[in-house]
Design an enzyme around this catalytic site. Sequence first.
Site, mmCIF file in Angstrom:
data_model
loop_
_atom_site.group_PDB
_atom_site.id
_atom_site.type_symbol
_atom_site.label_atom_id
_atom_site.label_comp_id
_atom_site.label_asym_id
_atom_site.label_seq_id
_atom_site.Cartn_x
_atom_site.Cartn_y
_atom_site.Cartn_z
ATOM 1 N N GLU A 214 0.993 -1.136 0.066
ATOM 2 C CA GLU A 214 0.184 0.003 0.244
ATOM 3 C C GLU A 214 1.055 1.299 -0.026
ATOM 4 O OE1 GLU A 214 -3.023 -0.110 -0.523
ATOM 5 O OE2 GLU A 214 -3.356 -2.385 -0.184
ATOM 6 N N CYS A 248 -1.923 9.036 2.632
ATOM 7 C CA CYS A 248 -1.597 8.438 1.342
ATOM 8 C C CYS A 248 -2.492 9.035 -0.022
ATOM 9 C CB CYS A 248 -1.347 7.020 1.440
ATOM 10 S SG CYS A 248 -2.946 6.143 1.896
#
Length: 461
Positions: A214, A248
């Site tokens: 991720e 993110c």
Amino acid sequence: MDVLKIDKSFNKKRQFFDEGKTKGYEFRKENLIKLKNVIKKYESEIMEALYLDLHKPAFEAFTSEIGILYEEIRYTLKHLKGWMKPKRVHTSFVLHPSSSYLYSEPLGVTLIIGPWNYPFQLLFAPLVGAIAAGNCAILKPSDQTKHISNLVAKIIQETYEDNYISVVQGPGSIIGSHLIQRFPFNHIFFTGSPSVGKKILSMAADTLTPVTLELGGKSPVIVHKDANIDISARKLTWAKFFNAGQTCVCPDYLLIHESIKDVFIEKMIYYIKDFFGENPIESENFARIINKKRYEILENWLHEGTLLIGGQCDKNSLFIAPTIIDQITPESSIMQDEIFGPILPVITYKDINEIVPIIRKNRYPLSLYLYTRNKELEKFVIETFEFGGGCINNGILHLVNPNLPFGGVGNSGMGRYHGKSSFDAFSHKKSILKTKQWIDPPLLYAPYSDGKLKFVRKIFK
């Protein structure tokens, strides 16, 4: 770090898993409930640690690090029994009398490596999937968030036996030299930067260990001329400056139609002041930068373009104000890397096709956001660009829905999690064909004949 202690801990987990202790539904359910209860027990301490590490406002700390975990655990407990059941799938006529099934099987001993920006949630959310799927786990929290790291170790030690789930603390260098390269994990789940993700993947390749990555990337936000200016500006301001931009899926740069640029930026400036006051350094609603290294990178970008608001910074408190920068081009240095901070560069366009090469220059973002009322434009953007996920007329909230798999594509990551996708990420799908023996057609057996060949040709057409 005590290598012998980790050796012993890993071997105990392997033995515990091989004994089948983690595989039953009741065991998994019990330990998910334990996780939820211990988070509730330490809720105030978690929020205090997040404040000490990142100056996170209480609202942001609860919603993004704790509340989202409660929902993830609740959703998993509701559906776990169904996920665990073997799934019957279609069987082609040529295989009759047979039936086909998929069995979800735990992988074994897993490693979960967490980041510093959401140091609690992004470590424990994958753990929910690992527990649900029936695995053992070693957690490696970020060494950049010392208070949370120590609290995670305390919580896990108090809640679980070492032969099931444990924590390893220390600098990131131990990941390569003492964990991935030393122990044959059955799965590695890493959340962090693309540069470190590449190293993780390279090291895992030596043992053919499957990896979920991720990562991140420059996530664009597109505001078209038909957008609702007030609501869109408010949503974008919130999404961009949540956790001081250290997210993110944070909107990284703004692509806005030139006809509404001025009025839209005015609205964003209004909402920045509304959210954080005239002097944001005094606001209790705004987080801080994680460390001096990140601060210095961000501070250097403040000298590009033209400041429309913000630019104030304080190295001692690692504060950088919510900032919007105009007169930026795709060649500007701030457009070459993910910003990961409270700075929003602005680029205008006349025709929607102008945005294509800009977004393609930083291809495969983790997220993309579009503000428009035009359904055809929605279709164009969704079908034209490759990105992990995103929102239409909203920002960053797609990751909250456990029904939506979350993850990147290309440089922004590989693999999916949240909800059932977390269960699947930590499971192996074992394929089983079950054949009844009341009849055994001779078609497949030698000697073969032209008649048999003619028959199978008809079947497979």
